[in-house]
Design an enzyme around this catalytic site. Structure first.
Site, mmCIF file in Angstrom:
data_model
loop_
_atom_site.group_PDB
_atom_site.id
_atom_site.type_symbol
_atom_site.label_atom_id
_atom_site.label_comp_id
_atom_site.label_asym_id
_atom_site.label_seq_id
_atom_site.Cartn_x
_atom_site.Cartn_y
_atom_site.Cartn_z
ATOM 1 N N HIS A 51 -2.013 0.791 -9.690
ATOM 2 C CA HIS A 51 -2.533 -0.209 -8.735
ATOM 3 C C HIS A 51 -3.160 -1.386 -9.500
ATOM 4 O O HIS A 51 -4.328 -1.737 -9.270
ATOM 5 C CB HIS A 51 -3.558 0.427 -7.779
ATOM 6 C CG HIS A 51 -3.738 -0.374 -6.514
ATOM 7 N ND1 HIS A 51 -4.047 0.166 -5.289
ATOM 8 C CD2 HIS A 51 -3.647 -1.718 -6.291
ATOM 9 C CE1 HIS A 51 -4.146 -0.783 -4.378
ATOM 10 N NE2 HIS A 51 -3.907 -1.935 -4.961
ATOM 11 N N GLU A 92 -4.178 7.640 -4.058
ATOM 12 C CA GLU A 92 -4.617 7.140 -5.375
ATOM 13 C C GLU A 92 -5.972 7.729 -5.741
ATOM 14 O O GLU A 92 -6.797 7.946 -4.854
ATOM 15 C CB GLU A 92 -4.711 5.606 -5.325
ATOM 16 C CG GLU A 92 -3.362 4.967 -5.082
ATOM 17 C CD GLU A 92 -3.454 3.454 -4.857
ATOM 18 O OE1 GLU A 92 -4.524 2.864 -5.074
ATOM 19 O OE2 GLU A 92 -2.443 2.886 -4.459
ATOM 20 N N ARG A 126 0.859 -1.177 0.000
ATOM 21 C CA ARG A 126 0.000 0.000 0.000
ATOM 22 C C ARG A 126 0.897 1.228 0.000
ATOM 23 O O ARG A 126 1.984 1.201 0.586
ATOM 24 C CB ARG A 126 -0.908 0.033 1.235
ATOM 25 C CG ARG A 126 -2.047 -0.970 1.239
ATOM 26 C CD ARG A 126 -3.120 -0.665 0.190
ATOM 27 N NE ARG A 126 -4.202 -1.654 0.195
ATOM 28 C CZ ARG A 126 -4.222 -2.744 -0.581
ATOM 29 N NH1 ARG A 126 -3.235 -2.987 -1.425
ATOM 30 N NH2 ARG A 126 -5.252 -3.581 -0.513
#
Lengths: 322, 322
Positions: free
Chosen positions: A285, A267, A238
């Site tokens: 991602h 994000e 993460r």
């Protein structure tokens, strides 16, 4: 929409849901907060008494505020493996159960971790830009890369993903070591008790750990200094496991050698400073994003919801007792 | 330049020579055709009686014409593994010995082969362009990739490089098979006796073979049709193993799924049609280009030259008896 089907709330569609909505809608009545003209808060309150289950992912966090709006909630179904977007303490307090998708993404995430490491060290996306930009016939020799064989690669978090990364790197002749909450005596890899020691004995770090209070900003400027000027950081965990502002400083100043990033602190916003660097590879991602995985994850999501509504054991409950 | 050192001709500097010229010049008197005002042919003729050894690579082929200009030549030292740029038949006829750099590049080339496969199937350089182009916040879901685990990967040529690719893919959960001049009974991988059978049983082909008369344009439109619309081709061998014009047609028409290319038929010129395709990754023949490898290759080049000039056994002679 069949009103006799069990109700499931979706505040914002997770990627897995967006791709496989039909097969989920066949079995459940989906309450779509994102399709309603009401503000989310009002939509939740309007359905507060009936909603027992919600599907979520990182783009639709289950915060204390959301939980407060849903007094009847009993189940949070995440389409992800990590559950850092869910207020686990509040769920624990209220006895709300949480499921993730277990281990379905591990192989795919491990493949991308290795792909990013090869890419940064061997300059693959840089080479692609070099050729497409017509520079090969002009600048004869593309800059040399760095050999992977014999390099010391430190894995942060030797769980499902980290273990699979380790097996892949071992096959490539890398020297694998790791740090983890606990030493894993079943693996042949060298254990370091903390991240600083791991970084100072590594040519590259691959982050595969969960984001928790313990791992938030674990990769700070001290760790990067220990990794050194040629050191490479790969993050498939993460974004907030790294202090992103410090990472950018270190990359810009040449205090580390490069980075391959799939995840970011905010994000889908990626710091623009990274776009100017040719020793960095940035992904949206997408390390878990394959057709095969999304299908498998959908089956797990549906399975958990079916189990819940028929009072059977959940397939992939997340432990929430610590 | 010390005139007492043994003379070695360089017609055009191979990449390995360009990077490590100094350590070679310390031991040999380098005759640089490329630094001379004379046309190459005239330069060769001017040195015809004395030149016994030449250093070469793909960018400076040792053709029949070059050999004709060098009647005293006894040794061709290639800085590469493949020797398809050397007229081996003429060398054999004249008793000129040939050395390559043996196996020094195999691990690095295998790493890039795997990196290219991950890149094409998991859309890594495409993802990097997507993020750098600012498209993530706008187009939420990046297109899904294809899982590597469980995929059938066919290796063309199970030599040093192919074997190392196989080990890496096996660790990633791929189902590896191969074709090769001869079946290798020491490997657990499935053998197919020809390329068409391999292609029709594979989701991707990885080309790791030498370029010979038998392998030139081995990957033709029949092979690509057998591979199929989702099939991926990775080439770390030599460009001419593929019929490049047919490859481009198949890619443009969607008759195969994608390609990862390090080599081309007419380097450094890469067909521009490839630049418009986002299912293609193009590298500048850099799969062997690491600092570590170039150093090792230089040692092998110097070692072969020293052995020759002191009448010892060559370190990595290329068999030239068939």
């Amino acid at each position: 929409m069949d009103p006799h089907l069990p109700q499931v709330l979706v505040i914002r569609p997770p990627p897995v849901f967006a791709v496989h909505e039909q097969s989920i809608s066949n079995k459940f009545q989906i309450l779509k907060a994102y399709d309603s003209p009401l503000p989310t808060h009002d939509f939740l309150q309007a359905n507060a008494q009936s909603v027992k289950a919600v599907i979520c992912s990182g783009n639709s966090p289950i915060t204390a505020d959301v939980l407060r709006d849903l007094p009847a909630l009993q189940l949070v179904v995440s389409t992800t493996t990590g559950v850092n977007h869910i207020d686990m303490a509040e769920c624990r307090r209220r006895g709300i159960r949480v499921t993730n998708v277990g281990d379905v993404f591990s192989d795919d995430v491990a493949d991308v971790a290795v792909g990013l490491l090869i890419d940064v060290m061997r300059r693959i996306s840089g080479g692609d830009k070099f050729v497409r930009g017509g520079r090969w016939p002009v600048t004869e020799q593309y800059p040399l890369g760095s050999k992977l064989g014999g390099k010391r690669i430190g894995i942060v978090g030797l769980g499902h993903i980290g273990s699979k990364v380790a097996i892949r790197l071992d096959a490539m002749g890398c020297i694998v070591s790791y740090t983890s909450r606990q030493q894993k005596h079943s693996t042949p890899f060298t254990f370091y008790p903390n991240i600083l020691q791991l970084a100072s004995h590594s040519d590259a770090l691959i982050l595969c750990c969960a984001l928790t209070n313990d791992t938030r900003h674990m990769i700070n400027n001290k760790v990067m200094a220990a990794l050194g000027k040629k050191g490479v950081i790969i993050n498939v965990a993460r974004g907030a496991v790294i202090d992103e502002a410090e990472l950018i400083k270190c990359l810009v100043k040449g205090e580390i050698g490069g980075a391959g990033l799939d995840v970011y602190e905010n994000e889908p916003n990626v710091p623009k400073e990274l776009f100017r660097l040719d020793n960095v590879v940035v992904l949206p991602h997408s390390s878990a994003c394959t057709n095969e995985c999304f299908q498998e994850a959908t089956q797990v999501v549906v399975g958990n919801l079916e189990a819940f509504f028929t009072n059977k054991s959940l397939i992939t409950p997340v432990r929430n007792d610590f």
